[in-house]
Design a protein around this motif. Structure first.
Motif, PDB file in Angstrom:
ATOM      1  N   ALA A  19       1.208 -18.365  14.662  1.00 31.52           N
ATOM      2  CA  ALA A  19       1.012 -16.928  14.428  1.00 31.52           C
ATOM      3  C   ALA A  19       0.851 -16.710  12.930  1.00 31.52           C
ATOM      4  CB  ALA A  19       2.189 -16.126  14.972  1.00 31.52           C
ATOM      5  N   GLN A  20       0.232 -15.598  12.589  1.00 33.16           N
ATOM      6  CA  GLN A  20       0.066 -15.238  11.186  1.00 33.16           C
ATOM      7  C   GLN A  20       0.524 -13.806  10.957  1.00 33.16           C
ATOM      8  OE1 GLN A  20      -3.194 -16.484  12.528  1.00 33.16           O
ATOM      9  NE2 GLN A  20      -2.429 -18.506  12.030  1.00 33.16           N
ATOM     10  N   GLU A  21       1.127 -13.619   9.789  1.00 33.77           N
ATOM     11  CA  GLU A  21       1.516 -12.294   9.308  1.00 33.77           C
ATOM     12  C   GLU A  21       2.393 -11.523  10.291  1.00 33.77           C
ATOM     13  OE1 GLU A  21       0.997 -11.473   6.139  1.00 33.77           O
ATOM     14  OE2 GLU A  21       0.030 -13.422   5.948  1.00 33.77           O
ATOM     15  N   LEU A  22       3.323 -12.242  10.931  1.00 32.19           N
ATOM     16  CA  LEU A  22       4.278 -11.554  11.804  1.00 32.19           C
ATOM     17  C   LEU A  22       5.156 -10.660  10.956  1.00 32.19           C
ATOM     18  CD1 LEU A  22       5.509 -14.358  14.206  1.00 32.19           C
ATOM     19  CD2 LEU A  22       3.891 -12.527  14.695  1.00 32.19           C
ATOM     20  N   MET A  23       5.484  -9.529  11.488  1.00 30.22           N
ATOM     21  CA  MET A  23       6.354  -8.615  10.759  1.00 30.22           C
ATOM     22  C   MET A  23       7.592  -8.327  11.586  1.00 30.22           C
ATOM     23  SD  MET A  23       3.880  -5.946   8.861  1.00 30.22           S
ATOM     24  CE  MET A  23       2.704  -5.558  10.116  1.00 30.22           C
ATOM     25  N   SER A  24       8.690  -8.199  10.920  1.00 27.50           N
ATOM     26  CA  SER A  24       9.948  -7.800  11.546  1.00 27.50           C
ATOM     27  C   SER A  24      10.542  -6.716  10.677  1.00 27.50           C
ATOM     28  CB  SER A  24      10.894  -8.989  11.641  1.00 27.50           C
ATOM     29  OG  SER A  24      12.157  -8.589  12.094  1.00 27.50           O
ATOM     30  N   SER A  25      11.163  -5.747  11.292  1.00 31.21           N
ATOM     31  CA  SER A  25      11.716  -4.632  10.518  1.00 31.21           C
ATOM     32  C   SER A  25      12.777  -5.098   9.526  1.00 31.21           C
ATOM     33  CB  SER A  25      12.302  -3.584  11.452  1.00 31.21           C
ATOM     34  OG  SER A  25      13.290  -4.169  12.268  1.00 31.21           O
ATOM     35  N   THR A  26      13.412  -6.244   9.797  1.00 32.72           N
ATOM     36  CA  THR A  26      14.456  -6.733   8.891  1.00 32.72           C
ATOM     37  C   THR A  26      13.991  -7.856   7.975  1.00 32.72           C
ATOM     38  OG1 THR A  26      15.221  -8.263  10.585  1.00 32.72           O
ATOM     39  CG2 THR A  26      16.311  -6.112  10.471  1.00 32.72           C
ATOM     40  N   SER A  27      12.753  -8.320   8.131  1.00 25.01           N
ATOM     41  CA  SER A  27      12.304  -9.471   7.340  1.00 25.01           C
ATOM     42  C   SER A  27      12.241  -9.174   5.847  1.00 25.01           C
ATOM     43  CB  SER A  27      10.948  -9.970   7.839  1.00 25.01           C
ATOM     44  OG  SER A  27       9.969  -8.984   7.661  1.00 25.01           O
ATOM     45  N   LYS A  28      12.043  -7.914   5.465  1.00 25.76           N
ATOM     46  CA  LYS A  28      11.976  -7.560   4.043  1.00 25.76           C
ATOM     47  C   LYS A  28      13.358  -7.571   3.405  1.00 25.76           C
ATOM     48  CE  LYS A  28       8.055  -4.704   5.116  1.00 25.76           C
ATOM     49  NZ  LYS A  28       7.655  -3.362   5.483  1.00 25.76           N
ATOM     50  N   SER A  31      16.657 -12.724   2.449  1.00 24.09           N
ATOM     51  CA  SER A  31      16.066 -13.709   1.547  1.00 24.09           C
ATOM     52  C   SER A  31      15.676 -14.978   2.305  1.00 24.09           C
ATOM     53  CB  SER A  31      17.055 -14.046   0.434  1.00 24.09           C
ATOM     54  OG  SER A  31      18.240 -14.588   0.987  1.00 24.09           O
ATOM     55  N   LYS A  32      16.259 -15.187   3.486  1.00 28.06           N
ATOM     56  CA  LYS A  32      15.915 -16.355   4.302  1.00 28.06           C
ATOM     57  C   LYS A  32      14.638 -16.085   5.086  1.00 28.06           C
ATOM     58  CE  LYS A  32      20.511 -18.171   5.153  1.00 28.06           C
ATOM     59  NZ  LYS A  32      21.449 -18.588   6.190  1.00 28.06           N
ATOM     60  N   PRO A  33      13.815 -17.127   5.274  1.00 31.29           N
ATOM     61  CA  PRO A  33      12.612 -16.929   6.083  1.00 31.29           C
ATOM     62  C   PRO A  33      12.983 -16.667   7.549  1.00 31.29           C
ATOM     63  CG  PRO A  33      12.791 -19.221   5.409  1.00 31.29           C
ATOM     64  CD  PRO A  33      13.904 -18.476   4.747  1.00 31.29           C
ATOM     65  N   MET A  34      12.131 -15.914   8.211  1.00 28.56           N
ATOM     66  CA  MET A  34      12.322 -15.655   9.632  1.00 28.56           C
ATOM     67  C   MET A  34      12.220 -16.959  10.408  1.00 28.56           C
ATOM     68  SD  MET A  34      10.304 -12.394  11.279  1.00 28.56           S
ATOM     69  CE  MET A  34       8.723 -12.972  10.799  1.00 28.56           C
ATOM     70  N   GLN A  35      13.072 -17.126  11.396  1.00 31.62           N
ATOM     71  CA  GLN A  35      12.983 -18.247  12.322  1.00 31.62           C
ATOM     72  C   GLN A  35      12.580 -17.657  13.668  1.00 31.62           C
ATOM     73  OE1 GLN A  35      16.650 -20.436  12.323  1.00 31.62           O
ATOM     74  NE2 GLN A  35      16.541 -20.855  10.151  1.00 31.62           N
ATOM     75  N   ASP A  53      10.597 -22.295  15.194  1.00 30.79           N
ATOM     76  CA  ASP A  53      10.004 -22.637  13.901  1.00 30.79           C
ATOM     77  C   ASP A  53      10.977 -22.151  12.837  1.00 30.79           C
ATOM     78  OD1 ASP A  53       7.294 -23.188  12.228  1.00 30.79           O
ATOM     79  OD2 ASP A  53       8.473 -21.558  11.366  1.00 30.79           O
ATOM     80  N   ARG A  54      11.522 -23.088  12.055  1.00 31.87           N
ATOM     81  CA  ARG A  54      12.547 -22.750  11.069  1.00 31.87           C
ATOM     82  C   ARG A  54      11.999 -22.579   9.654  1.00 31.87           C
ATOM     83  NH1 ARG A  54      17.037 -22.826  13.868  1.00 31.87           N
ATOM     84  NH2 ARG A  54      17.287 -24.239  15.605  1.00 31.87           N
ATOM     85  N   THR A  55      10.749 -22.973   9.418  1.00 33.22           N
ATOM     86  CA  THR A  55      10.245 -22.974   8.048  1.00 33.22           C
ATOM     87  C   THR A  55       9.034 -22.080   7.813  1.00 33.22           C
ATOM     88  OG1 THR A  55       8.863 -24.900   8.515  1.00 33.22           O
ATOM     89  CG2 THR A  55      11.075 -25.314   7.637  1.00 33.22           C
ATOM     90  N   GLY A  56       8.342 -21.667   8.847  1.00 30.31           N
ATOM     91  CA  GLY A  56       7.085 -20.934   8.676  1.00 30.31           C
ATOM     92  C   GLY A  56       7.227 -19.482   8.281  1.00 30.31           C
ATOM     93  N   GLY A  57       8.409 -18.908   8.504  1.00 33.85           N
ATOM     94  CA  GLY A  57       8.604 -17.502   8.158  1.00 33.85           C
ATOM     95  C   GLY A  57       7.671 -16.599   8.934  1.00 33.85           C
ATOM     96  N   ARG A  58       6.861 -15.830   8.208  1.00 31.46           N
ATOM     97  CA  ARG A  58       5.920 -14.907   8.852  1.00 31.46           C
ATOM     98  C   ARG A  58       4.709 -15.616   9.441  1.00 31.46           C
ATOM     99  NH1 ARG A  58       4.563 -10.048   5.071  1.00 31.46           N
ATOM    100  NH2 ARG A  58       3.218  -9.728   6.844  1.00 31.46           N
ATOM    101  N   ASN A  59       4.571 -16.919   9.177  1.00 30.08           N
ATOM    102  CA  ASN A  59       3.429 -17.695   9.665  1.00 30.08           C
ATOM    103  C   ASN A  59       3.928 -18.951  10.402  1.00 30.08           C
ATOM    104  OD1 ASN A  59       1.338 -16.037   8.345  1.00 30.08           O
ATOM    105  ND2 ASN A  59       2.358 -16.756   6.496  1.00 30.08           N
ATOM    106  N   PRO A  60       4.591 -18.763  11.541  1.00 32.21           N
ATOM    107  CA  PRO A  60       5.183 -19.908  12.242  1.00 32.21           C
ATOM    108  C   PRO A  60       4.142 -20.776  12.949  1.00 32.21           C
ATOM    109  CG  PRO A  60       5.435 -17.933  13.554  1.00 32.21           C
ATOM    110  CD  PRO A  60       4.847 -17.502  12.233  1.00 32.21           C
ATOM    111  N   THR A  61       4.509 -22.040  13.121  1.00 31.57           N
ATOM    112  CA  THR A  61       3.711 -22.976  13.902  1.00 31.57           C
ATOM    113  C   THR A  61       4.626 -23.604  14.948  1.00 31.57           C
ATOM    114  OG1 THR A  61       2.282 -23.454  12.029  1.00 31.57           O
ATOM    115  CG2 THR A  61       2.307 -25.070  13.822  1.00 31.57           C
ATOM    116  N   TRP A  62       4.249 -23.479  16.213  1.00 29.98           N
ATOM    117  CA  TRP A  62       5.063 -24.059  17.289  1.00 29.98           C
ATOM    118  C   TRP A  62       4.359 -25.263  17.903  1.00 29.98           C
ATOM    119  CZ3 TRP A  62       3.946 -18.658  17.564  1.00 29.98           C
ATOM    120  CH2 TRP A  62       4.975 -17.848  17.092  1.00 29.98           C
ATOM    121  N   ASN A  63       3.097 -25.129  18.200  1.00 31.86           N
ATOM    122  CA  ASN A  63       2.303 -26.177  18.844  1.00 31.86           C
ATOM    123  C   ASN A  63       3.003 -26.732  20.088  1.00 31.86           C
ATOM    124  OD1 ASN A  63      -0.137 -27.468  18.992  1.00 31.86           O
ATOM    125  ND2 ASN A  63       0.584 -29.261  17.885  1.00 31.86           N
TER     126      ASN A  63
END
Length: 167
Positions: A19-28, A31-35, A53-63
């Motif tokens: 996914a790209q550019e995922l947004m979460s109301s609390t992500s801003k 300081s930790k990236p979104m999982q 996905d623990r490292t992609g933040g707003r751009n996760p990769t699951w595959n």
């Protein structure tokens, strides 16, 4: 085994890619990236869950790949059924939060010959756009005999890791 107990079905493989550019109301605020992780289902009673996905933040990769079985009777009874893809944000001390959902019409997926990659708009629970999700889809009917394979005889969805003996 009786042939009357076997049913004809379309076997689909869905690859939840990224996914790209995922947004979460609390992500801003954090300081930790979104999982995040994804949940895929046709029948809400049988959901398949991706890895986190623990490292992609707003751009996760699951595959992660999931196998779905859609029999002819299901197609006739529910002509406007969807593959539902939900994206959740992991939260440490509270229930994980759904940050987005995508509905893909099954009829469109069942028409696929070979493999296709597709991108869909992710919407938050209130319907606002919140990113893009990328999936791969393939129908696997040519790989099996006419009847439904034994490993899917009682399931609508199965996680690819379980098929490989790793889950």
């Amino acid at each position: 085994m009786e042939t009357s107990s076997l049913r004809k079905a379309t076997i689909m493989e869905i690859n939840l890619i990224s996914a790209q550019e995922l947004m979460s109301s609390t992500s801003k605020l954090s300081s930790k990236p979104m999982q995040t992780y994804g949940v895929a289902y046709i029948d809400p009673k049988e959901k398949a869950v991706s890895r986190v996905d623990r490292t992609g933040g707003r751009n996760p990769t699951w595959n992660d790949k999931f196998v779905f079985s859609v029999d002819e009777e299901f197609e006739r009874r529910r002509p406007y059924s969807c593959l539902v893809l939900e994206i959740y944000r992991v939260r440490r001390f509270r229930k994980d939060k759904k940050i987005g959902v995508v509905h893909v019409l099954l009829e469109d997926l069942l028409k696929i010959n070979g493999k296709n990659c597709m991108a869909f708009l992710v919407r938050n629970p209130s319907g606002e756009p919140h990113g893009i999700i990328n999936i791969g889809a393939a129908t696997l009917n040519g790989m099996f005999h006419e009847e439904l394979p034994k490993f899917l005889s009682s399931k609508v969805a199965m996680d690819h890791r379980k098929l490989m003996g790793r889950g």
